[in-house]
Design a protein around this motif. Structure first.
Motif, PDB file in Angstrom:
ATOM      1  N   ASP A  69      10.123 -47.934   7.676  1.00 17.71           N
ATOM      2  CA  ASP A  69       9.687 -48.669   7.483  1.00 17.71           C
ATOM      3  C   ASP A  69       9.085 -48.873   6.514  1.00 17.71           C
ATOM      4  OD1 ASP A  69       9.969 -49.340  10.099  1.00 17.71           O
ATOM      5  OD2 ASP A  69       7.660 -49.040  10.515  1.00 17.71           O
ATOM      6  N   PHE A  70       8.235 -47.792   5.430  1.00 13.27           N
ATOM      7  CA  PHE A  70       8.629 -48.012   3.490  1.00 13.27           C
ATOM      8  C   PHE A  70       9.688 -48.107   2.999  1.00 13.27           C
ATOM      9  CE2 PHE A  70       7.162 -45.706   0.221  1.00 13.27           C
ATOM     10  CZ  PHE A  70       6.124 -47.192  -0.446  1.00 13.27           C
ATOM     11  N   GLN A  71      11.168 -47.349   3.452  1.00 14.92           N
ATOM     12  CA  GLN A  71      11.803 -47.446   3.470  1.00 14.92           C
ATOM     13  C   GLN A  71      12.531 -48.784   2.675  1.00 14.92           C
ATOM     14  OE1 GLN A  71      14.627 -43.873   3.963  1.00 14.92           O
ATOM     15  NE2 GLN A  71      16.467 -44.203   3.007  1.00 14.92           N
ATOM     16  N   VAL A  72      13.036 -49.051   3.757  1.00 11.71           N
ATOM     17  CA  VAL A  72      13.008 -50.349   5.049  1.00 11.71           C
ATOM     18  C   VAL A  72      12.642 -51.616   3.203  1.00 11.71           C
ATOM     19  CG1 VAL A  72      13.432 -52.955   6.302  1.00 11.71           C
ATOM     20  CG2 VAL A  72      13.951 -49.956   7.362  1.00 11.71           C
ATOM     21  N   LEU A  73      11.337 -51.311   3.386  1.00  6.16           N
ATOM     22  CA  LEU A  73      10.624 -52.156   2.588  1.00  6.16           C
ATOM     23  C   LEU A  73      11.186 -52.288   1.162  1.00  6.16           C
ATOM     24  CD1 LEU A  73       7.944 -54.224   1.422  1.00  6.16           C
ATOM     25  CD2 LEU A  73       7.313 -51.801   0.950  1.00  6.16           C
ATOM     26  N   SER A  74      10.870 -50.422   0.767  1.00  4.12           N
ATOM     27  CA  SER A  74      11.788 -50.311  -0.849  1.00  4.12           C
ATOM     28  C   SER A  74      12.933 -50.153  -0.972  1.00  4.12           C
ATOM     29  CB  SER A  74      11.509 -48.799  -0.748  1.00  4.12           C
ATOM     30  OG  SER A  74      10.449 -48.055  -0.075  1.00  4.12           O
ATOM     31  N   ASN A  75      13.778 -50.692  -0.145  1.00  9.27           N
ATOM     32  CA  ASN A  75      15.242 -51.417  -0.607  1.00  9.27           C
ATOM     33  C   ASN A  75      15.744 -52.423  -0.607  1.00  9.27           C
ATOM     34  OD1 ASN A  75      17.750 -48.612  -0.188  1.00  9.27           O
ATOM     35  ND2 ASN A  75      16.299 -48.676   1.011  1.00  9.27           N
ATOM     36  N   ALA A  76      14.744 -53.651   0.229  1.00 10.02           N
ATOM     37  CA  ALA A  76      14.469 -54.880   0.340  1.00 10.02           C
ATOM     38  C   ALA A  76      14.146 -55.116  -1.312  1.00 10.02           C
ATOM     39  CB  ALA A  76      14.119 -55.210   1.141  1.00 10.02           C
ATOM     40  N   ILE A 143      10.649 -54.711  11.130  1.00 11.36           N
ATOM     41  CA  ILE A 143      11.561 -54.286  12.498  1.00 11.36           C
ATOM     42  C   ILE A 143      12.456 -55.500  12.250  1.00 11.36           C
ATOM     43  CG2 ILE A 143      11.033 -55.017  14.927  1.00 11.36           C
ATOM     44  CD1 ILE A 143       8.177 -54.021  14.690  1.00 11.36           C
ATOM     45  N   LYS A 144      12.379 -57.126  11.791  1.00 13.62           N
ATOM     46  CA  LYS A 144      13.403 -57.983  11.835  1.00 13.62           C
ATOM     47  C   LYS A 144      14.567 -57.445  11.083  1.00 13.62           C
ATOM     48  CE  LYS A 144      12.462 -61.086  15.524  1.00 13.62           C
ATOM     49  NZ  LYS A 144      12.662 -61.458  16.391  1.00 13.62           N
ATOM     50  N   LEU A 145      14.412 -57.089  10.071  1.00 12.27           N
ATOM     51  CA  LEU A 145      15.246 -57.011   8.892  1.00 12.27           C
ATOM     52  C   LEU A 145      16.306 -55.684   9.338  1.00 12.27           C
ATOM     53  CD1 LEU A 145      13.506 -56.546   5.142  1.00 12.27           C
ATOM     54  CD2 LEU A 145      15.486 -58.260   6.195  1.00 12.27           C
ATOM     55  N   GLU A 146      15.695 -55.255  10.643  1.00 10.02           N
ATOM     56  CA  GLU A 146      15.995 -53.706  10.994  1.00 10.02           C
ATOM     57  C   GLU A 146      17.180 -54.005  12.269  1.00 10.02           C
ATOM     58  OE1 GLU A 146      16.811 -49.375  10.967  1.00 10.02           O
ATOM     59  OE2 GLU A 146      16.664 -50.165   9.727  1.00 10.02           O
ATOM     60  N   GLU A 147      16.103 -54.817  13.074  1.00 15.83           N
ATOM     61  CA  GLU A 147      17.351 -55.334  13.945  1.00 15.83           C
ATOM     62  C   GLU A 147      18.403 -56.337  13.810  1.00 15.83           C
ATOM     63  OE1 GLU A 147      14.177 -57.197  15.982  1.00 15.83           O
ATOM     64  OE2 GLU A 147      13.441 -56.085  17.221  1.00 15.83           O
ATOM     65  N   SER A 155      23.863 -50.312  12.164  1.00 12.94           N
ATOM     66  CA  SER A 155      23.519 -49.474  11.122  1.00 12.94           C
ATOM     67  C   SER A 155      22.066 -49.750  10.834  1.00 12.94           C
ATOM     68  CB  SER A 155      24.375 -49.352  10.196  1.00 12.94           C
ATOM     69  OG  SER A 155      23.596 -47.816   9.234  1.00 12.94           O
ATOM     70  N   GLY A 156      20.893 -48.570  10.411  1.00 11.90           N
ATOM     71  CA  GLY A 156      19.957 -49.312   9.301  1.00 11.90           C
ATOM     72  C   GLY A 156      20.137 -49.971   8.550  1.00 11.90           C
ATOM     73  N   PHE A 157      19.240 -50.556   8.091  1.00 15.70           N
ATOM     74  CA  PHE A 157      18.899 -51.757   7.194  1.00 15.70           C
ATOM     75  C   PHE A 157      19.031 -50.474   5.681  1.00 15.70           C
ATOM     76  CE2 PHE A 157      16.796 -53.635   3.543  1.00 15.70           C
ATOM     77  CZ  PHE A 157      17.250 -54.269   3.430  1.00 15.70           C
ATOM     78  N   SER A 158      18.876 -49.699   5.612  1.00 20.03           N
ATOM     79  CA  SER A 158      18.700 -48.408   4.206  1.00 20.03           C
ATOM     80  C   SER A 158      19.934 -47.941   4.126  1.00 20.03           C
ATOM     81  CB  SER A 158      17.457 -47.853   4.376  1.00 20.03           C
ATOM     82  OG  SER A 158      16.291 -48.455   4.406  1.00 20.03           O
ATOM     83  N   SER A 159      20.944 -47.979   5.266  1.00 22.22           N
ATOM     84  CA  SER A 159      22.080 -47.213   5.410  1.00 22.22           C
ATOM     85  C   SER A 159      22.590 -48.518   5.065  1.00 22.22           C
ATOM     86  CB  SER A 159      22.254 -46.814   6.755  1.00 22.22           C
ATOM     87  OG  SER A 159      21.639 -45.709   6.941  1.00 22.22           O
ATOM     88  N   LEU A 160      22.582 -49.858   4.747  1.00 23.03           N
ATOM     89  CA  LEU A 160      23.716 -50.996   4.506  1.00 23.03           C
ATOM     90  C   LEU A 160      24.670 -50.149   3.142  1.00 23.03           C
ATOM     91  CD1 LEU A 160      22.269 -53.200   6.275  1.00 23.03           C
ATOM     92  CD2 LEU A 160      23.534 -51.788   7.017  1.00 23.03           C
ATOM     93  N   GLU A 161      25.162 -51.063   2.601  1.00 23.49           N
ATOM     94  CA  GLU A 161      25.376 -51.199   1.260  1.00 23.49           C
ATOM     95  C   GLU A 161      24.674 -52.661   0.973  1.00 23.49           C
ATOM     96  OE1 GLU A 161      27.841 -48.814  -0.378  1.00 23.49           O
ATOM     97  OE2 GLU A 161      28.232 -48.202   0.874  1.00 23.49           O
ATOM     98  N   GLY A 162      24.727 -52.113  -0.852  1.00 22.59           N
ATOM     99  CA  GLY A 162      24.335 -53.577  -1.098  1.00 22.59           C
ATOM    100  C   GLY A 162      24.483 -54.802  -0.794  1.00 22.59           C
ATOM    101  N   LYS A 163      25.919 -54.979  -1.400  1.00 23.94           N
ATOM    102  CA  LYS A 163      26.512 -56.223   0.005  1.00 23.94           C
ATOM    103  C   LYS A 163      25.743 -56.845   1.489  1.00 23.94           C
ATOM    104  CE  LYS A 163      30.041 -57.164  -3.848  1.00 23.94           C
ATOM    105  NZ  LYS A 163      31.795 -57.455  -3.401  1.00 23.94           N
ATOM    106  N   GLN A 164      25.834 -56.071   1.677  1.00 22.92           N
ATOM    107  CA  GLN A 164      25.284 -56.104   3.332  1.00 22.92           C
ATOM    108  C   GLN A 164      24.269 -56.844   3.720  1.00 22.92           C
ATOM    109  OE1 GLN A 164      26.461 -52.127   4.898  1.00 22.92           O
ATOM    110  NE2 GLN A 164      28.812 -53.636   5.890  1.00 22.92           N
TER     111      GLN A 164
END
Length: 247
Positions: A69-76, A143-147, A155-164
């Motif tokens: 979750d912290f990594q999703v926040l970081s990348n966002a 959670i919604k960003l990941e979903e 794929s998980g949010f943190s594994s996406l490309e920047g444009k995605q």
């Protein structure tokens, strides 16, 4: 709208996002780089891992319970305030830790705000309208960003490309993602505002590492006085001063 107005650069944004960086700390700023109404930096790498930081407060998660979750926040936050040739991005400025620590305190619990009904979906200018606390909204939003990443790209949010990542964040900004007790547009505004506040806050709050956010805006921080330069007609480049070093 002309092409010139459409192609807003980060340099232009930093010049115009508030008269002084200090204004961000009090009431926040509605602004940002990611969004369907501005031109994003598509060359910034998509997958970014939080780096180590050394600031006045220990760099450890206080609110988020797991690294995903912290990594999703970081990348966002990095997509909202990306690293480029002008300076560091949200991660290197410590913004994820700033947000994490704020959510663990009174900001996250809304303890100093009126939180009783009636609750209604208000206009963006009407301020906080949800029955949920900021902590609850951020939990659900992450959670919604990941979903949404799994739904759109398997794929998980943190594994996406920047444009995605930008596509998903833009969907939140446009209120195209369903959330309970709040709207995705409201979550996006909270996230974007918190990102900017973390980039420009005093370093004692874990953001603005090494005062680099201030340096990008030429903001001097908390100076005791300007008596030695106030009468000068030349622009004064002053090394910023944090609250913790004032004597």
């Amino acid at each position: 709208m002309s092409e010139e107005k459409k192609n807003i650069t980060r340099r232009d944004f930093l010049k115009t996002s508030g008269v002084a960086a200090g204004a961000l700390i009090g009431g926040g700023l509605i602004g940002g780089l990611v969004g369907y109404n501005v031109n994003n930096n598509a060359n910034v790498p998509g997958k970014v891992m939080p780096s180590e930081h050394a600031t006045m407060v220990p760099q450890a998660m206080q609110f988020f319970q797991n690294s995903r979750d912290f990594q999703v926040l970081s990348n966002a936050t990095e997509r909202i305030f990306p690293k480029d040739d002008l300076g560091p991005g949200a991660i290197d400025l410590g913004v994820p830790y700033f947000i994490d620590h704020q959510l663990a305190g009174q900001y996250g619990s809304n303890s100093r705000e009126y939180m009783h009904g009636p609750f209604a979906v208000g206009a963006p200018t009407q301020g906080y309208q949800s029955r949920l606390t900021r902590a609850d909204i951020f939990k659900q939003g992450i959670i919604k960003l990941e979903e949404e990443a799994q739904k759109r790209f398997n794929s998980g949010f943190s594994s996406l490309e920047g444009k995605q990542m930008d596509e998903i964040l833009t969907a939140f900004q446009k209120d195209e993602v369903k959330m309970a007790g709040t709207t995705s547009a409201f979550f996006f505004r909270l996230l974007r505002t918190a990102t900017l506040e973390g980039a420009y806050s005093d370093p004692m709050y874990n953001g603005n590492k090494n005062m680099d956010g201030w340096r990008m805006k030429g903001f001097p921080g908390h100076q005791m006085a300007y008596i030695n330069v106030i009468e000068s007609e030349k622009f004064q480049k002053i090394e910023p001063m944090p609250l913790g070093e004032m004597r």
